[in-house]
Design a protein around this motif. Structure first.
Motif, PDB file in Angstrom:
ATOM      1  N   ILE A 250      91.609  35.330  54.633  1.00  0.00           N
ATOM      2  CA  ILE A 250      92.873  36.029  54.357  1.00  0.00           C
ATOM      3  C   ILE A 250      93.804  35.929  55.559  1.00  0.00           C
ATOM      4  O   ILE A 250      95.007  35.695  55.424  1.00  0.00           O
ATOM      5  CB  ILE A 250      92.604  37.507  53.992  1.00  0.00           C
ATOM      6  CG1 ILE A 250      91.923  37.594  52.627  1.00  0.00           C
ATOM      7  CG2 ILE A 250      93.894  38.319  53.997  1.00  0.00           C
ATOM      8  CD1 ILE A 250      91.416  38.979  52.279  1.00  0.00           C
TER       9      ILE A 250
ATOM     10  N   THR B 209      97.324  34.034  55.292  1.00  0.00           N
ATOM     11  CA  THR B 209      98.532  34.825  55.510  1.00  0.00           C
ATOM     12  C   THR B 209      99.410  34.184  56.570  1.00  0.00           C
ATOM     13  O   THR B 209     100.630  34.085  56.409  1.00  0.00           O
ATOM     14  CB  THR B 209      98.174  36.265  55.917  1.00  0.00           C
ATOM     15  OG1 THR B 209      97.345  36.861  54.917  1.00  0.00           O
ATOM     16  CG2 THR B 209      99.429  37.110  56.080  1.00  0.00           C
TER      17      THR B 209
ATOM     18  N   ASP C  38     101.394  31.373  55.302  1.00  0.00           N
ATOM     19  CA  ASP C  38     102.559  31.728  54.489  1.00  0.00           C
ATOM     20  C   ASP C  38     103.720  32.307  55.305  1.00  0.00           C
ATOM     21  O   ASP C  38     104.832  32.413  54.787  1.00  0.00           O
ATOM     22  CB  ASP C  38     102.156  32.748  53.418  1.00  0.00           C
ATOM     23  CG  ASP C  38     101.227  32.149  52.367  1.00  0.00           C
ATOM     24  OD1 ASP C  38     101.236  30.911  52.215  1.00  0.00           O
ATOM     25  OD2 ASP C  38     100.484  32.913  51.727  1.00  0.00           O
ATOM     26  N   GLN C  39     103.452  32.720  56.537  1.00  0.00           N
ATOM     27  CA  GLN C  39     104.482  33.413  57.331  1.00  0.00           C
ATOM     28  C   GLN C  39     105.283  32.422  58.181  1.00  0.00           C
ATOM     29  O   GLN C  39     105.376  32.541  59.402  1.00  0.00           O
ATOM     30  CB  GLN C  39     103.812  34.458  58.241  1.00  0.00           C
ATOM     31  CG  GLN C  39     102.993  35.502  57.519  1.00  0.00           C
ATOM     32  CD  GLN C  39     103.843  36.400  56.647  1.00  0.00           C
ATOM     33  OE1 GLN C  39     104.825  36.974  57.105  1.00  0.00           O
ATOM     34  NE2 GLN C  39     103.460  36.560  55.389  1.00  0.00           N
TER      35      GLN C  39
ATOM     36  N   ALA D 186     101.148  41.038  59.605  1.00  0.00           N
ATOM     37  CA  ALA D 186     101.100  40.844  58.153  1.00  0.00           C
ATOM     38  C   ALA D 186      99.685  40.515  57.699  1.00  0.00           C
ATOM     39  O   ALA D 186      99.241  40.962  56.626  1.00  0.00           O
ATOM     40  CB  ALA D 186     102.056  39.724  57.741  1.00  0.00           C
ATOM     41  N   SER D 187      98.937  39.774  58.495  1.00  0.00           N
ATOM     42  CA  SER D 187      97.562  39.443  58.124  1.00  0.00           C
ATOM     43  C   SER D 187      96.669  40.685  58.182  1.00  0.00           C
ATOM     44  O   SER D 187      95.737  40.824  57.388  1.00  0.00           O
ATOM     45  CB  SER D 187      97.019  38.330  59.020  1.00  0.00           C
ATOM     46  OG  SER D 187      96.821  38.777  60.340  1.00  0.00           O
TER      47      SER D 187
ATOM     48  N   ALA E   6      97.302  42.460  55.025  1.00  0.00           N
ATOM     49  CA  ALA E   6      96.730  41.715  53.902  1.00  0.00           C
ATOM     50  C   ALA E   6      95.225  41.962  53.779  1.00  0.00           C
ATOM     51  O   ALA E   6      94.693  42.092  52.668  1.00  0.00           O
ATOM     52  CB  ALA E   6      97.004  40.223  54.071  1.00  0.00           C
TER      53      ALA E   6
END
Length: 283
Positions: free
Chosen positions: A52, A56, A59-60, A71-72, A75
């Motif tokens: 994850i 993540t 994607d950032q 953000a990770s 997540a």
């Protein structure tokens, strides 16, 4: 000016004592991004958490490294609350972002980054990260000395990890620097540094001819030393380091003695012997 893409090499191994590998890594040279994540939480949960974290950050694209790591963290928390993985799973991270001649290293937990600078007299190894760990807290407070760190029974207790349900936000530490010629940055999980101390890391890096050969030698050495945990490492080479034709040739010479002159002599003798055999057969 440095080239846009950097040379690198990476490897991961479950080690000799564990059936599963909870580590993961990401290599995105086209975006100047590399990371190592060390998952925790038991069989399968650790793999889920580190995956994850990796996905993540993938994607950032337009976030800073610190924002992407935060953000990770969210997540991993969200996934656990929705039944993905397991409650209590988490992951460390150490990530490198390189843009032009500048680089940034950011981390949470005890996965590490080192800056290696080659010099003819043995090179220089500098630890860029400071572990988020209980033992590091003891060291910072003066409760223990440097010589007590490696053998401390609580060495692997960390104070920060992605997915910790006690933290709304994690403490993301970071350092910035400028690439110089003949430098590598090593990213690794604690499976490597638990087996090899800084002195041994420096020795192996000094005697390696390329990131690829260095990664191979470091991994083999960690396994020979016990391989008690998952081992993951990456080496990223400075954009100012342009290998010469001789350097490229050296990569094809087998590592036998660890000394270039001796290896070249053995390799040359083997080639001459082969040519003599072929000549004799062809007669």
């Amino acid at each position: 000016m440095p080239e846009s893409r950097l040379e690198y090499s990476a490897a991961t191994n479950a080690g000799l004592k564990r059936d599963n590998n909870e580590d993961t890594y990401l290599c995105l040279p086209e975006r100047g991004l590399w990371l190592v994540a060390d998952g925790m939480g038991g069989h399968e949960a650790g793999e889920v958490a580190s995956a994850i974290v990796r996905d993540t950050l993938l994607d950032q694209r337009h976030k800073t490294l610190t924002q992407a790591i935060q953000a990770s963290h969210r997540a991993v928390l969200s996934a656990a609350s929705h039944g993905e993985g397991a409650p209590g799973m988490g992951s460390t991270i150490v990530a490198l972002r390189s843009q032009g001649q500048e680089y940034e290293v950011a981390w949470v937990g005890d996965s590490r980054a080192y800056l290696w600078t080659y010099t003819p007299d043995g090179g220089r190894l500098e630890r860029l990260t400071r572990d988020h760990s209980y033992v590091q807290m003891l060291l910072a407070s003066g409760a223990i000395g440097e010589d007590e760190v490696e053998g401390h029974p609580d060495k692997n207790i960390i104070t920060q990890c992605l997915g910790s349900h006690e933290l709304n936000q994690v403490q993301v530490d970071s350092v910035h620097g400028q690439w110089q010629r003949d430098q590598w940055i090593l990213l690794c999980s604690d499976g490597l540094t638990d087996e090899l101390d800084d002195r041994e890391l420096a020795r192996l890096l000094f005697t390696s001819r390329s990131p690829r050969s260095a990664v191979s030698r470091l991994l083999r050495a960690a396994l020979r030393s016990g391989g008690r945990d998952n081992i993951t490492l990456q080496l990223v080479q400075s954009p100012f380091s342009r290998p010469s034709a001789w350097h490229s040739l050296w990569q094809w010479v087998p590592h036998i003695t660890g000394r270039r002159t001796a290896d070249l002599a053995l390799y040359g003798a083997a080639l001459v012997s082969l040519l003599l055999v072929l000549y004799w057969v062809a007669r």
